[in-house]
Write a protein that holds these residues in place. Structure first.
Motif: not given
Length: 454
Positions: A272-293
């Protein structure tokens, strides 16, 4: 010493809240990956401290090829890995090395392309419609390649192309594209695992980072691979990407994060902890129309991750894709990490991979629709994913509306207009889907020797 103590204090501050929530059964983990853009969730979870937030001390290790990576997970040298979606499924049904591998997290959508050498491109161009500005009309069908393959055949030369692994998305996408254009990519059988039975185009395995050099050497005339190895061919001036998988099948499923079923059962809180971390990473990668790319590209360009030049990775990861040199087009969804429920492990995604294994003979015998559903549910674990997502929502780190809480695990059917051959896909009816294909096994058909029987 002062810096060290400050670092430890910061780490403790990051770790403590998460540890209070999940009692981790194992906190030191080693994960494997292949040098591809879509390993990004692992790199971001590490670099942004999301693993540490969960009390996890993770080591990320690049692997030589997909077989080495899979073997590492099976024998326990790796606790988990960035995997081809076909790998957990194939291992679980015993195609290749048998082991029960599961996935609680899908890593991305799209992200692949098919590239041909400059010479082949020049031979294809007369067969490709052009737009008013003179540029090629996309998507490009394999019908444009068919006369070239026929010419090589008449000269007694095999037409060779590369893909990354027999159960890779790339193998199935290349086969799909070729078959949609009337070219046979060959069958597998229990006695002949080359995948070249009856083939017009001969496919073989090359590890992703070696694709451009293998193309340049003339060993293959084209390949299907993930980024950045299509854009690398453009930058090196040795090849031209002719189609992306977004054009083959809009928002198609790509890699997964794989662990053994034993790991998930023995270490449920760690999973569960690994999955939580990966979900957060995926959110960061796509947030604000890919602003973090751009920042993600900088991370991936480092030698310990993908190790390709920043500009090569950015050419596809920041919302564009370059075909011929100078023909750069807007493709904002070429890489999707969180939008469109990209990280949810849908059973229908698993079923599609299983249909392709059956279509080309890796699954030798006919199976009922219920079998596809049973295998999908034994490998894809949305219940783990949603439990991790719930924890993130409760912690204020994710939005309730971003997750498909009421899904039965099956996506709505993909409409015909979103797939290059105009054939809709419904994961609930795999055999009907196989029947709709003009090239490939269906019904009770099987390969006997070099013939299709049944």
């Amino acid at each position: 010493m002062k810096k060290l103590l400050l670092g430890l204090a910061a780490t403790t501050a990051l770790v403590s809240p998460a540890l209070a929530e999940l009692e981790l059964e194992k906190d030191e983990l080693t994960f494997g990956f292949i040098k591809l853009t879509d390993m990004a969730p692992l790199a971001v979870a590490y670099e942004n401290g999301y693993f540490l937030d969960e009390g996890l001390f993770v080591t990320l290790e690049a692997q030589a090829n997909w077989k080495v990576l899979l073997d590492g997970v099976i024998d326990g040298q790796l606790d988990g890995a960035h995997m081809l979606a076909g790998q957990p499924l194939a291992a679980t049904i015993g195609y290749g090395t048998e082991a029960h591998i599961v996935t609680p997290f899908s890593m991305d959508l799209n992200g692949n392309g098919i590239t041909v050498s400059n010479e082949i491109w020049e031979e294809m161009k007369p067969n490709i419609p052009v737009m008013e500005d003179g540029r090629p009309q996309h998507p490009i069908s394999a019908e444009a390649l068919a006369p070239v393959v026929e010419k090589y055949k008449s000269e007694g030369k095999p037409f060779n192309m590369g893909m990354v692994f027999p159960v890779s998305t790339h193998n199935y996408e290349l086969r799909y594209w070729l078959a949609a254009g009337g070219l046979h990519p060959g069958f597998y059988s229990p006695d002949n695992v080359t995948g070249q039975i009856g083939a017009d185009v001969f496919l073989s395995v090359t590890p992703p980072p070696q694709m451009p050099a293998t193309l340049e050497a003339g060993t293959i005339y084209g390949y299907c691979v993930g980024e950045p190895w299509n854009q690398q061919a453009v930058f090196k001036g040795i090849g031209v990407p002719v189609v992306t998988d977004y054009e083959l099948w809009k928002n198609n499923p790509e890699k997964v994060f794989g662990i053994t079923a034993e790991f998930a059962e023995e270490y449920p809180n760690t999973t569960l902890a690994v999955t939580k971390a990966l979900i957060r990473a995926a959110q960061w990668l796509d947030e604000n129309d890919n602003a973090n790319r751009p920042k993600a590209v900088e991370i991936l360009s480092r030698a310990e991750y993908v190790g390709a030049d920043y500009d090569v990775i950015a050419n596809s990861m920041t919302g564009t894709f370059e075909y011929e040199k100078g023909d750069k087009r807007e493709v904002p969804d070429f890489n999707v990490f969180f939008r469109y429920n990209a990280t949810y492990p849908f059973y229908s995604d698993a079923v599609w991979y299983l249909t392709q294994m059956r279509r080309w003979g890796q699954i030798a015998d006919a199976k009922p629709d219920s079998w596809y559903d049973d295998v999908a549910k034994s490998v894809y674990k949305p219940e783990i994913y949603l439990e991790a997502a719930r924890l993130l929502v409760d912690e204020g780190l994710a939005d309730e509306a971003d997750f498909p809480w009421d899904s039965d695990g099956y996506k709505a059917p993909t409409p015909a207009e979103d797939i290059i051959d105009g054939i809709a896909y419904d994961g609930r009816t795999p055999n009907a889907y196989l029947e709709s294909m003009s090239i490939g096994l269906k019904g009770e058909q099987k390969i006997v020797g070099s013939d299709v029987q049944g």
